[in-house]
Write a protein that holds these residues in place. Structure first.
Motif: not given
Length: 728
Positions: A1-27
């Motif tokens: 089980m992954r520790n949620y405090d250890s950061g996102p898993p490999p290949s995760t890309v997060i782009n965000q600003n104050e009003t919008f977020a885009n998350i890509i998980f594509k291992p």
């Protein structure tokens, strides 16, 4: 089980600003293989929150539609009155019961001092730990764990009786302590079967439960395995303000139970009602909610009567642990323009039907979801048909895939003789599927795929199936040769290796099982996973097990094996015939059929497994190798046999049970002693005659057993034959 405090898993890309977020998980398959040999199978959970400036929640408006997000925080949790109801019938024996017990040990430690609990185990008898709810103390938690530890599986499944006892305990406690408005009563109910003892009629169980609970007890159900009556559990939860989860046979029941409990461990509010003026709002989704749990969110969407409305009056009433809460405010709802994404570019135009309205689409999604829930709960056929039609119409209008619609994908540039033109991508679910295009409105729908699914199919004899038994057909000489390979559990065997030429590799992973009593073997082995790598024209990965097919060809697609479906793209077609077989066609000139062998009640020496059959090998090269592949472009002949020259070698008589005359087979430069015998193929129903090579085919195959072992499921290397490589 992954520790949620250890950061996102490999290949995760997060782009965000104050009003919008885009998350890509594509291992990639390589990244997945580093985590687990069979890849990553589980839930991808995104934990997030937003800035909340108003206690009433956040309201967004766009083009006459609104959405209201209500997720209060910093509230003291409500006390829980909880009864854990655990199936201890005979079918829970072994891993399922052990994992469930371990999970309940963890959950008991998580209970708060203000909570009260009890435990019920049920089979054909109802066994109650205490005849009343008791408070959470170190001693009561310890005693509860001891009681769970001593539960033993036996007997049948009295679902109705267990629920009635659990509801009775909760009603009695609430009535005697007068705390109904300041606490939440929950049942966490876990079973792996159907009702077999006591009341077994589904409608009566539902009616009995509804009448006893009276809307005051929420039932959260978990169904384990393939034999569970999941429809019953689903309706029990829907009708009694709960949720339901299904745990598949190969999944860890304990971790699923803990994850499920985490969602409901902290109730903050009960009896939530959200009101808007009827003169301002129409067609709002559900506005009454029995409970609000920490970490969740209440979402309501609807239409505004007046698009020019400046303020929307909102009232929220609810109960928490200390008082009755009433919130009232006028929320500014001025006009809103479509925003931009995190890159600063305008958001996509959508379907060519005007500017996208994501709030309208969210309203339609929530409305469709509520219609499906109502359809599931209803027992009136006319009402069910009306709900089905409304849900179907809404899903088609907004292009949602639901159990009453189907999806068809077509390649953007139709070409002659292409798989996309013939079949596209079709996924049919539920009764009377309706075809819809998920492309723009200008796309013309293609013909419905009409392909019969036949569990018993006529294909080439060249195959490997069962324990595992290999069969090779030599049509020119009218000879069939068979041999066994006694591998070890966990071994991955190279079946077809043609990576450098046609770009196709097929590997199979073995699973072990005890040998039958009085057998000559110490253990049995079966194929539990078949992996296919297609490298041309573009790379695609296929992983097939008895329960699912994973296709990763740029976009990852998971297909359950209990539903018939055909998908196709870039010269690759995968057709699943429910619980029967999977057919993989590559460039129209290579075809493999994987038979699915399932046991309803497997004996100790049986396992759900796969059989691999080569239906068309025209597209494979002369350099093809592997345990089966090395024979595809070869011919064979008998150099010695006791039959006369006119004897038909494919119909030699047996001299004794199981074995007949001996001969010498000449194939691929090898001279191999063989014996005549019979073997069953195709689901064990068709008998064939073959020349059997003994001793693990030691003189028949090139090299030795270890030369055919792959290091991982998508390993393309081959130490024998020409054109070898070691890459993914």
């Amino acid at each position: 089980m992954r520790n949620y405090d250890s950061g996102p898993p490999p290949s995760t890309v997060i782009n965000q600003n104050e009003t919008f977020a885009n998350i890509i998980f594509k291992p990639s398959v390589v990244q997945q293989a580093k985590i687990a040999q069979n890849g990553v199978l589980g839930d991808f959970i995104i934990r997030y929150d937003v800035n909340r400036e108003q206690s009433i929640g956040d309201i967004q408006v766009l083009n006459g539609y609104f959405v209201h997000y209500f997720a209060p925080k910093d509230l003291p949790p409500l006390p829980k009155n909880v009864v854990f109801v655990l199936d201890s019938s005979a079918s829970m024996v072994g891993t399922k019961l052990r994992q469930t017990k371990d999970a309940l040990f963890t959950i008991l430690h998580d209970l708060r001092p203000q909570d009260h609990f009890s435990i019920i185990g049920f089979s054909n008898r109802i066994k109650v730990w205490k005849d009343h709810l008791i408070s959470v103390t170190p001693d009561s938690v310890r005693d509860g764990k001891v009681y769970i530890h001593h539960m033993s599986p036996t007997g049948g499944t009295d679902i109705n009786g267990a629920l009635q006892r659990a509801i009775g305990l909760l009603n009695k406690y609430v009535a005697h302590n007068d705390i109904g408005d300041r606490s939440v009563s929950l049942i966490i109910f876990l079973t792996d079967g159907k009702p077999t003892v006591g009341e077994t009629h589904t409608l009566k169980i539902l009616n009995n439960t509804r009448e006893a609970a009276r809307g005051q007890v929420c039932i959260f159900t978990i169904g384990i395995g393939n034999d569970v009556d999941f429809r019953l559990l689903e309706k029990l939860s829907l009708e009694n303000c709960g949720l339901t989860r299904r745990v598949h046979e190969e999944e860890d029941a304990g971790s699923q139970l803990i994850g499920f409990y985490d969602e409901i461990r902290s109730p903050l509010l009960s009896d939530i009602r959200i009101d808007y003026p009827p003169s301002s709002v129409v067609q709002a989704t559900k506005t009454l909610f029995p409970n609000y749990f920490n970490g969740s969110e209440i979402i309501i969407a609807g239409k505004l009567v007046d698009r020019q409305l400046d303020h929307l009056h909102v009232e929220v009433t609810a109960s928490n642990s200390k008082k009755f809460v009433i919130l009232k405010t006028d929320v500014p709802v001025g006009p809103q323009k479509a925003g931009k994404d995190v890159t600063g570019s305008p958001r996509p135009e959508g379907d060519g039907e005007g500017d996208p309205n994501h709030i309208e689409r969210l309203w339609s999604y929530l409305t469709t979801k509520e219609l499906l829930s109502s359809w599931l709960q209803s027992d009136d056929e006319l009402e069910k048909e009306r709900l089905r039609q409304r849900a179907q119409d809404l899903a088609l209008s907004y292009r949602f895939l639901i159990p009453f619609t189907s999806m068809k994908l077509r390649g953007p540039v139709p070409r002659k003789d292409s798989l996309e033109e013939a079949h596209g991508m079709s996924a049919a679910m539920g009764p009377e599927p309706v075809v819809q295009s998920i492309r723009g409105a200008g796309t013309q729908p293609g013909p419905l795929l009409e392909k019969p699914y036949q569990p018993r199919i006529k294909i080439s004899k060249t195959s490997v199936d069962g324990d595992p038994h290999f069969v090779v057909d030599f049509p020119l000489s009218k000879l069939t040769v068979c041999f066994n390979i006694d591998g070890q559990p966990g071994d991955i065997l190279r079946l077809v290796s043609d990576h450098m030429d046609s770009g196709v590799t097929v590997n199979g992973e073995l699973i072990g099982a005890p040998a039958p009593p009085n057998g000559h073997k110490k253990q049995r082995t079966y194929f539990r996973t078949i992996t296919i790598l297609v490298n041309k024209p573009e790379r695609s990965y296929l992983e097939i097990t008895p329960s699912r097919v994973i296709l990763d060809g740029g976009d990852r697609l998971v297909l359950p094996c209990n539903q018939s479906v055909v998908v196709g793209s870039r010269g690759l077609e995968v057709a699943v015939s429910a619980n029967a077989n999977v057919t993989v066609t590559i460039q129209g000139s290579i075809a493999f059929v994987i038979l699915i062998h399932l046991y309803k009640k497997p004996a100790p020496f049986q396992r759900h497994h796969l059989g691999f059959y080569i239906a068309n090998s025209e597209g494979l090269s002369s350099n093809c190798h592997g345990l089966l592949g090395q024979f595809l472009n070869q011919d064979a002949r008998l150099t010695e046999h006791p039959a006369g020259p006119s004897q038909n070698l494919t119909h030699l008589p047996l001299l004794r049970v199981g074995e007949g005359p001996e001969a010498v087979l000449k194939v691929n430069g090898h001279e191999v002693p063989v014996v005549w015998k019979q073997r069953k193929i195709y689901n064990g129903e068709e008998q064939i005659d073959c020349w059997f090579a003994r001793n693990n085919a030691a003189k028949l195959i090139d090299g030795e057993y270890k030369d055919y072992l792959a290091s991982h499921p998508f390993d393309t290397g081959m130490t024998l034959g020409r054109g070898t490589s070691r890459e993914l």
